[in-house]
Design a protein around this motif. Structure first.
Motif, mmCIF file in Angstrom:
data_model
loop_
_atom_site.group_PDB
_atom_site.id
_atom_site.type_symbol
_atom_site.label_atom_id
_atom_site.label_comp_id
_atom_site.label_asym_id
_atom_site.label_seq_id
_atom_site.Cartn_x
_atom_site.Cartn_y
_atom_site.Cartn_z
ATOM 1 N N UNK A 97 -66.719 -3.871 92.818
ATOM 2 C CA UNK A 97 -66.825 -4.158 94.244
ATOM 3 C C UNK A 97 -68.272 -4.390 94.691
ATOM 4 N N UNK A 98 -69.222 -3.768 94.013
ATOM 5 C CA UNK A 98 -70.625 -4.036 94.329
ATOM 6 C C UNK A 98 -70.957 -5.493 94.025
ATOM 7 N N UNK A 99 -70.464 -5.984 92.913
ATOM 8 C CA UNK A 99 -70.687 -7.383 92.541
ATOM 9 C C UNK A 99 -69.981 -8.314 93.522
ATOM 10 N N UNK A 100 -68.745 -7.961 93.885
ATOM 11 C CA UNK A 100 -67.952 -8.786 94.804
ATOM 12 C C UNK A 100 -68.584 -8.834 96.195
ATOM 13 N N UNK A 101 -69.082 -7.690 96.666
ATOM 14 C CA UNK A 101 -69.651 -7.608 98.013
ATOM 15 C C UNK A 101 -71.150 -7.915 98.018
ATOM 16 N N UNK A 102 -71.706 -8.147 96.818
ATOM 17 C CA UNK A 102 -73.140 -8.443 96.676
ATOM 18 C C UNK A 102 -73.990 -7.307 97.263
ATOM 19 N N UNK A 103 -73.632 -6.066 96.859
ATOM 20 C CA UNK A 103 -74.361 -4.891 97.309
ATOM 21 C C UNK A 103 -74.919 -4.140 96.103
ATOM 22 N N UNK A 104 -75.956 -3.352 96.363
ATOM 23 C CA UNK A 104 -76.503 -2.481 95.317
ATOM 24 C C UNK A 104 -75.460 -1.420 94.962
ATOM 25 N N UNK A 105 -75.346 -1.109 93.679
ATOM 26 C CA UNK A 105 -74.338 -0.150 93.248
ATOM 27 C C UNK A 105 -74.649 1.240 93.802
ATOM 28 N N UNK A 106 -73.614 1.897 94.322
ATOM 29 C CA UNK A 106 -73.761 3.240 94.867
ATOM 30 C C UNK A 106 -73.685 4.268 93.740
ATOM 31 N N UNK A 107 -74.193 5.457 94.006
ATOM 32 C CA UNK A 107 -74.018 6.595 93.105
ATOM 33 C C UNK A 107 -73.256 7.682 93.863
ATOM 34 N N UNK A 108 -72.607 8.560 93.130
ATOM 35 C CA UNK A 108 -71.777 9.602 93.733
ATOM 36 C C UNK A 108 -72.312 10.968 93.327
ATOM 37 N N UNK A 109 -72.512 11.847 94.290
ATOM 38 C CA UNK A 109 -73.029 13.176 93.979
ATOM 39 C C UNK A 109 -72.017 13.934 93.111
ATOM 40 N N UNK A 110 -72.496 14.883 92.305
ATOM 41 C CA UNK A 110 -71.566 15.669 91.472
ATOM 42 C C UNK A 110 -70.469 16.340 92.282
ATOM 43 N N UNK A 111 -70.796 16.840 93.469
ATOM 44 C CA UNK A 111 -69.799 17.507 94.311
ATOM 45 C C UNK A 111 -68.701 16.532 94.735
ATOM 46 N N UNK A 112 -69.116 15.324 95.155
ATOM 47 C CA UNK A 112 -68.136 14.325 95.577
ATOM 48 C C UNK A 112 -67.307 13.839 94.392
ATOM 49 N N UNK A 113 -67.954 13.668 93.238
ATOM 50 C CA UNK A 113 -67.212 13.247 92.054
ATOM 51 C C UNK A 113 -66.191 14.300 91.642
ATOM 52 N N UNK A 114 -66.581 15.563 91.740
ATOM 53 C CA UNK A 114 -65.657 16.643 91.409
ATOM 54 C C UNK A 114 -64.440 16.625 92.327
ATOM 55 N N UNK A 115 -64.660 16.252 93.593
ATOM 56 C CA UNK A 115 -63.535 16.158 94.527
ATOM 57 C C UNK A 115 -62.623 14.996 94.149
ATOM 58 N N UNK A 116 -63.215 13.882 93.739
ATOM 59 C CA UNK A 116 -62.401 12.745 93.295
ATOM 60 C C UNK A 116 -61.563 13.127 92.077
ATOM 61 N N UNK A 117 -62.167 13.888 91.171
ATOM 62 C CA UNK A 117 -61.467 14.281 89.940
ATOM 63 C C UNK A 117 -60.321 15.237 90.239
ATOM 64 N N UNK A 118 -60.491 16.104 91.223
ATOM 65 C CA UNK A 118 -59.497 17.141 91.481
ATOM 66 C C UNK A 118 -58.484 16.793 92.563
ATOM 67 N N UNK A 119 -58.655 15.636 93.206
ATOM 68 C CA UNK A 119 -57.663 15.177 94.182
ATOM 69 C C UNK A 119 -56.386 14.771 93.446
#
Length: 234
Positions: A97-119
């Motif tokens: 989506x970064x390539x599609x939207x022509x945006x710089x790639x985002x990074x995700x904090x460990x806390x937010x990534x952990x929430x994505x993993x456990x959802x």
């Protein structure tokens, strides 16, 4: 010589099931409004989230079409049962989506990534894909917990404790059932998984000590970790 992907084939109307069966058997069809028969040579991939054998029993899916499609079956577990795939998929969708939207790639904090993993991801990979697309559009550089959609902050099937310190009889007696209900099996699986991860982290990977914290035998803990895909990360 190519491939045709038939998504949600279980939703196909019975009248169209007959036509599809003919194409699969005869490898030929006519275009709408034409009498010319066209021969085809394609690979067919079909997907469904329905139990087609039950659909056959209920009379809404043709048995002959099922067996024509079901040559090499592949069963893909829901995303919540293969959480180790989530970081890989997140990275893929960020790049996409970064390539599609022509945006710089985002990074995700460990806390937010952990929430994505456990959802629980009731919408599976499509829900994850839509979530990452939203984050790519709305966020700049770093995604934190505050940037996640509300349903992820307190997701479907998550326990809400009145006290947030440690697990004890008092806060277990005060569990709040979410207004939209819970998937009890997924909820229990999440609790078990989270506590195993915490025990392993607290004991720095010493399984015998982690098992003692959880009141389990070491072999029982190892079996549970295997089933949850945690052993390679321990």
């Amino acid at each position: 010589g190519g491939t045709i992907f038939l998504d949600e084939v279980g939703e196909l109307h019975p009248s169209l099931q007959v036509k599809l069966l003919r194409v699969l058997q005869e490898r030929e069809f006519e275009r709408v409004g034409s009498t010319k028969t066209i021969k085809v040579d394609v690979r067919i991939l079909a997907a469904t989230n329905r139990d087609l054998e039950k659909a056959i029993a209920d009379g809404i899916f043709r048995e002959d079409l099922y067996y024509r499609l079901n040559v090499i079956p592949l069963k893909l577990p829901p995303l919540r049962d293969r959480r180790e795939d989530i970081p890989i998929l997140v990275d893929y969708f960020i790049h996409k989506f970064s390539k599609k939207k022509k945006k710089e790639e985002i990074t995700i904090t460990p806390e937010a990534m952990n929430r994505l993993i456990n959802y629980q991801w009731p919408g599976n990979v499509r829900e994850l894909e839509n979530t990452i697309e939203r984050l790519v559009i709305l966020c700049d550089k770093v995604v934190t917990m505050d940037d996640l959609p509300e349903r992820l902050k307190i997701g479907t099937g998550e326990i809400v404790f009145r006290a947030e310190s440690t697990i004890n009889k008092t806060n277990l007696d005060n569990l709040i059932l979410p207004s939209d209900g819970v998937d009890l099996n997924s909820l229990i699986d999440k609790i078990e998984r989270d506590l195993i991860i915490q025990a392993i982290q607290r004991t720095k990977g010493v399984k015998s000590k982690a098992a003692a914290l959880l009141g389990l035998n070491r072999t029982t803990l190892i079996e549970k970790m295997k089933k949850k895909g945690l052993l390679q990360n321990s």
